[in-house]
Write an enzyme that holds these catalytic residues in place. Structure first.
Site, mmCIF file in Angstrom:
data_model
loop_
_atom_site.group_PDB
_atom_site.id
_atom_site.type_symbol
_atom_site.label_atom_id
_atom_site.label_comp_id
_atom_site.label_asym_id
_atom_site.label_seq_id
_atom_site.Cartn_x
_atom_site.Cartn_y
_atom_site.Cartn_z
ATOM 1 N N ARG A 31 0.831 -1.205 0.000
ATOM 2 C CA ARG A 31 0.000 0.000 0.000
ATOM 3 C C ARG A 31 0.857 1.242 0.000
ATOM 4 O O ARG A 31 1.955 1.263 0.509
ATOM 5 C CB ARG A 31 -0.877 0.034 1.255
ATOM 6 N N ARG B 176 2.722 3.931 -16.063
ATOM 7 C CA ARG B 176 3.103 3.364 -17.359
ATOM 8 C C ARG B 176 4.283 4.094 -17.995
ATOM 9 O O ARG B 176 4.995 3.515 -18.817
ATOM 10 C CB ARG B 176 1.910 3.373 -18.298
ATOM 11 N N CYS C 176 -7.374 2.847 -12.622
ATOM 12 C CA CYS C 176 -7.717 3.975 -11.754
ATOM 13 C C CYS C 176 -9.205 3.959 -11.409
ATOM 14 O O CYS C 176 -10.028 3.527 -12.210
ATOM 15 C CB CYS C 176 -7.420 5.301 -12.451
ATOM 16 N N GLU D 276 -11.970 7.154 -5.017
ATOM 17 C CA GLU D 276 -12.150 6.741 -3.625
ATOM 18 C C GLU D 276 -13.565 7.123 -3.179
ATOM 19 O O GLU D 276 -14.180 8.020 -3.748
ATOM 20 C CB GLU D 276 -11.104 7.471 -2.770
ATOM 21 N N ARG E 138 -4.269 7.055 -3.644
ATOM 22 C CA ARG E 138 -3.949 5.818 -2.934
ATOM 23 C C ARG E 138 -3.584 4.752 -3.950
ATOM 24 O O ARG E 138 -4.148 4.705 -5.042
ATOM 25 C CB ARG E 138 -5.139 5.364 -2.094
ATOM 26 N N TYR F 293 3.713 6.139 2.774
ATOM 27 C CA TYR F 293 2.767 7.251 2.862
ATOM 28 C C TYR F 293 3.556 8.557 2.830
ATOM 29 O O TYR F 293 4.441 8.758 3.659
ATOM 30 C CB TYR F 293 1.923 7.136 4.137
#
Length: 120
Positions: free
Chosen positions: A6, A62, A74, A77, A89, A107
């Site tokens: 993540r 890419r 894509c 959220e 994210r 993060y």
């Protein structure tokens, strides 16, 4: 073994240049921290908060050297009141021998507040 890696980053403004730059920075840091080679990636899912619409962050992925054929998608959220704004994210599905606890989730910028338990 496939593991999820993540990451998240925020942008100061919704501009094509900043979305692409910060997405590339996030992906590069995630790969570096976890010794990820693009050939070991099964897929990448990227979500943005709904206040980001100037660019597809997948384009930044890419455009990285060696990442052309990595499957990337894509999406937006969930729009939860009070949630962190201008946030990208990312979830990489990576073939690795690392254990869950050895994966380094990344993060950056204001996104550090999303998982203070994981930020070093």
């Amino acid at each position: 073994m496939i593991r999820g890696v993540r990451g998240a980053v925020t942008v100061r403004e919704d501009s094509n240049e900043e979305v692409l730059r910060e997405t590339a920075r996030l992906v590069t840091e995630m790969a570096r921290a976890n010794d990820i080679n693009p050939e070991t990636i099964a897929s990448v899912i990227i979500s943005t908060t709904t206040d980001i619409s100037s660019a597809f962050p997948a384009r930044a992925v890419r455009n990285l050297d060696g990442w052309t054929f990595v499957p990337v998608m894509c999406t937006h959220e969930m729009n939860v009141p009070g949630a962190l704004e201008k946030c990208i994210r990312l979830l990489m599905h990576v073939n690795t021998e690392k254990t869950q606890k050895d994966i380094q989730h990344i993060y950056l910028n204001n996104a550090v507040q999303l998982r203070t338990d994981l930020v070093k």
